[in-house]
Motif scaffolding. Structure first.
Motif, PDB file in Angstrom:
ATOM      1  N   VAL A   1       0.890  -1.221   0.087  1.00 58.28           N
ATOM      2  CA  VAL A   1      -0.033   0.157   0.011  1.00 58.28           C
ATOM      3  C   VAL A   1       0.797   1.161  -0.039  1.00 58.28           C
ATOM      4  CG1 VAL A   1      -1.816   1.228   1.302  1.00 58.28           C
ATOM      5  CG2 VAL A   1      -1.802  -1.201   1.334  1.00 58.28           C
ATOM      6  N   SER A   2       0.623   2.106  -0.957  1.00 57.50           N
ATOM      7  CA  SER A   2       1.261   3.416  -1.078  1.00 57.50           C
ATOM      8  C   SER A   2       0.462   4.504  -0.790  1.00 57.50           C
ATOM      9  CB  SER A   2       2.014   3.623  -2.449  1.00 57.50           C
ATOM     10  OG  SER A   2       2.963   2.488  -2.331  1.00 57.50           O
ATOM     11  N   GLY A   3       0.870   5.873  -0.055  1.00 53.65           N
ATOM     12  CA  GLY A   3       0.089   7.087   0.037  1.00 53.65           C
ATOM     13  C   GLY A   3      -0.446   7.106   1.057  1.00 53.65           C
ATOM     14  N   ILE A   4      -0.098   6.221   2.161  1.00 50.10           N
ATOM     15  CA  ILE A   4      -0.873   6.548   3.481  1.00 50.10           C
ATOM     16  C   ILE A   4      -0.265   7.390   4.160  1.00 50.10           C
ATOM     17  CG2 ILE A   4      -1.609   5.535   5.400  1.00 50.10           C
ATOM     18  CD1 ILE A   4      -2.447   3.129   3.965  1.00 50.10           C
ATOM     19  N   GLU A   5      -0.794   8.589   4.840  1.00 49.85           N
ATOM     20  CA  GLU A   5       0.113   9.423   5.389  1.00 49.85           C
ATOM     21  C   GLU A   5       0.288   9.109   6.914  1.00 49.85           C
ATOM     22  OE1 GLU A   5      -1.893  13.043   5.023  1.00 49.85           O
ATOM     23  OE2 GLU A   5      -1.544  13.236   2.894  1.00 49.85           O
ATOM     24  N   GLY A   6       0.874   9.709   7.665  1.00 44.45           N
ATOM     25  CA  GLY A   6       1.022   9.507   9.062  1.00 44.45           C
ATOM     26  C   GLY A   6       2.333   8.662   9.348  1.00 44.45           C
ATOM     27  N   ASP A   7       3.187   8.611   8.454  1.00 45.69           N
ATOM     28  CA  ASP A   7       4.392   8.150   8.943  1.00 45.69           C
ATOM     29  C   ASP A   7       5.390   9.009   9.738  1.00 45.69           C
ATOM     30  OD1 ASP A   7       6.580   6.461   8.416  1.00 45.69           O
ATOM     31  OD2 ASP A   7       7.197   6.997   6.266  1.00 45.69           O
ATOM     32  N   ALA A   8       6.168   8.106  10.521  1.00 41.07           N
ATOM     33  CA  ALA A   8       6.800   8.628  11.683  1.00 41.07           C
ATOM     34  C   ALA A   8       8.113   7.942  11.817  1.00 41.07           C
ATOM     35  CB  ALA A   8       6.101   8.666  12.922  1.00 41.07           C
ATOM     36  N   ASN A   9       9.070   8.242  12.479  1.00 44.33           N
ATOM     37  CA  ASN A   9      10.371   7.502  12.576  1.00 44.33           C
ATOM     38  C   ASN A   9      10.211   6.734  13.715  1.00 44.33           C
ATOM     39  OD1 ASN A   9      12.831   7.044  12.423  1.00 44.33           O
ATOM     40  ND2 ASN A   9      13.866   8.426  13.740  1.00 44.33           N
ATOM     41  N   ARG A  10      10.515   5.491  13.507  1.00 45.68           N
ATOM     42  CA  ARG A  10      10.329   4.314  14.562  1.00 45.68           C
ATOM     43  C   ARG A  10       8.882   4.102  14.791  1.00 45.68           C
ATOM     44  NH1 ARG A  10      15.237   2.902  17.265  1.00 45.68           N
ATOM     45  NH2 ARG A  10      17.023   4.508  16.898  1.00 45.68           N
ATOM     46  N   GLN A  11       8.140   3.935  13.652  1.00 49.40           N
ATOM     47  CA  GLN A  11       6.832   3.712  13.804  1.00 49.40           C
ATOM     48  C   GLN A  11       6.605   2.202  14.135  1.00 49.40           C
ATOM     49  OE1 GLN A  11       4.514   4.494  10.156  1.00 49.40           O
ATOM     50  NE2 GLN A  11       2.811   5.158  11.352  1.00 49.40           N
ATOM     51  N   THR A  12       5.614   1.930  15.089  1.00 49.41           N
ATOM     52  CA  THR A  12       5.816   0.527  15.379  1.00 49.41           C
ATOM     53  C   THR A  12       4.615  -0.160  14.414  1.00 49.41           C
ATOM     54  OG1 THR A  12       3.713   0.851  16.979  1.00 49.41           O
ATOM     55  CG2 THR A  12       5.927   1.034  17.881  1.00 49.41           C
ATOM     56  N   SER A  13       4.455  -1.730  14.446  1.00 48.50           N
ATOM     57  CA  SER A  13       3.684  -2.314  13.625  1.00 48.50           C
ATOM     58  C   SER A  13       2.354  -2.053  14.178  1.00 48.50           C
ATOM     59  CB  SER A  13       3.994  -3.851  13.827  1.00 48.50           C
ATOM     60  OG  SER A  13       3.182  -4.542  13.069  1.00 48.50           O
ATOM     61  N   ARG A  14       2.148  -1.809  15.552  1.00 45.55           N
ATOM     62  CA  ARG A  14       0.666  -1.695  15.859  1.00 45.55           C
ATOM     63  C   ARG A  14       0.232  -0.208  15.505  1.00 45.55           C
ATOM     64  NH1 ARG A  14      -1.644  -3.766  21.238  1.00 45.55           N
ATOM     65  NH2 ARG A  14      -3.390  -4.035  20.448  1.00 45.55           N
ATOM     66  N   THR A  15       1.010   0.736  15.588  1.00 41.68           N
ATOM     67  CA  THR A  15       0.578   1.925  14.981  1.00 41.68           C
ATOM     68  C   THR A  15       0.319   2.067  13.428  1.00 41.68           C
ATOM     69  OG1 THR A  15       1.947   2.969  16.554  1.00 41.68           O
ATOM     70  CG2 THR A  15       1.300   4.286  14.798  1.00 41.68           C
ATOM     71  N   THR A  16       1.183   1.277  12.821  1.00 39.55           N
ATOM     72  CA  THR A  16       1.007   1.323  11.282  1.00 39.55           C
ATOM     73  C   THR A  16      -0.540   0.533  11.027  1.00 39.55           C
ATOM     74  OG1 THR A  16       3.351   1.114  10.846  1.00 39.55           O
ATOM     75  CG2 THR A  16       1.816   0.557   9.198  1.00 39.55           C
ATOM     76  N   THR A  17      -0.587  -0.683  11.807  1.00 39.05           N
ATOM     77  CA  THR A  17      -1.813  -1.550  11.675  1.00 39.05           C
ATOM     78  C   THR A  17      -3.042  -0.600  11.867  1.00 39.05           C
ATOM     79  OG1 THR A  17      -0.706  -3.550  12.258  1.00 39.05           O
ATOM     80  CG2 THR A  17      -3.150  -3.441  12.227  1.00 39.05           C
ATOM     81  N   GLU A  18      -2.933   0.126  12.878  1.00 47.75           N
ATOM     82  CA  GLU A  18      -3.954   0.929  13.308  1.00 47.75           C
ATOM     83  C   GLU A  18      -4.656   2.006  12.105  1.00 47.75           C
ATOM     84  OE1 GLU A  18      -3.020   2.392  17.304  1.00 47.75           O
ATOM     85  OE2 GLU A  18      -3.647   0.282  18.251  1.00 47.75           O
ATOM     86  N   LEU A  19      -3.349   2.635  11.812  1.00 49.65           N
ATOM     87  CA  LEU A  19      -3.612   3.636  10.557  1.00 49.65           C
ATOM     88  C   LEU A  19      -4.046   3.157   9.386  1.00 49.65           C
ATOM     89  CD1 LEU A  19      -2.930   6.797   9.975  1.00 49.65           C
ATOM     90  CD2 LEU A  19      -0.589   5.900   9.352  1.00 49.65           C
ATOM     91  N   LEU A  20      -3.639   1.833   9.186  1.00 50.83           N
ATOM     92  CA  LEU A  20      -4.007   1.223   7.978  1.00 50.83           C
ATOM     93  C   LEU A  20      -5.524   0.769   8.044  1.00 50.83           C
ATOM     94  CD1 LEU A  20      -3.080   0.020   5.454  1.00 50.83           C
ATOM     95  CD2 LEU A  20      -2.803  -2.103   6.517  1.00 50.83           C
ATOM     96  N   ILE A  21      -5.926   0.354   9.025  1.00 53.41           N
ATOM     97  CA  ILE A  21      -7.189  -0.013   9.514  1.00 53.41           C
ATOM     98  C   ILE A  21      -8.201   1.275   9.249  1.00 53.41           C
ATOM     99  CG2 ILE A  21      -9.045  -0.816  11.083  1.00 53.41           C
ATOM    100  CD1 ILE A  21      -6.998  -2.881  11.934  1.00 53.41           C
ATOM    101  N   SER A  22      -7.819   2.397   9.755  1.00 48.39           N
ATOM    102  CA  SER A  22      -8.739   3.585   9.613  1.00 48.39           C
ATOM    103  C   SER A  22      -8.828   4.213   8.462  1.00 48.39           C
ATOM    104  CB  SER A  22      -8.156   4.549  10.757  1.00 48.39           C
ATOM    105  OG  SER A  22      -6.876   5.068  10.164  1.00 48.39           O
TER     106      SER A  22
END
Length: 127
Positions: A60-81
């Motif tokens: 998946v490309s183009g999803i905003e909300g990227d951060a340094n040292r982003q956890t897998s859980r944070t990425t999952t929550e961002l993806l789900i939303s």
């Protein structure tokens, strides 16, 4: 005459020994060919297994909300939303095996996400 017979006998023995000496070269070539064939087979099988293991993945490309040292859980929550907002599908964390960003973090850029779903049907529904 005896010397001629002796010379012929020695020539025959020499020819036999030459054949024995050539045999390892022939065997080595045969083994090298077989090893190459086996290596190609292992490569094909490994590639097939890797491809099968990726059947439940989406890039998946183009999803905003990227951060340094982003956890897998944070990425999952961002993806789900994002999926809920864009597609209206109601998916939850139990349907995602793992989701993480790819590559090195660069401020101002959004790294792609690789997502592995638990079920292939979830992937199909998102498509």
């Amino acid at each position: 005459m005896d010397q001629a017979k002796e010379i012929e006998k020695l020539k025959d023995e020499l020819a036999k020994k030459d054949t024995i000496i050539e045999s390892p070269d022939t065997n080595n070539k045969r083994l090298a060919d077989r090893t190459k064939s086996d290596a190609n087979y292992v490569y094909k099988v490994t590639n097939d297994l890797e491809q099968y293991g990726r059947q439940n993945n989406i890039h998946v490309s183009g999803i905003e909300g990227d951060a340094n040292r982003q956890t897998s859980r944070t990425t999952t929550e961002l993806l789900i939303s994002t999926i809920k907002a864009k597609t209206g599908l109601d998916i939850n964390e139990q349907e995602i095996d793992i989701a993480h960003r790819l590559g090195k973090y660069k401020q101002g850029k959004h790294r792609p996400i690789i997502v592995k779903f638990v079920r292939r049907q979830t992937k199909i529904n998102i498509f």
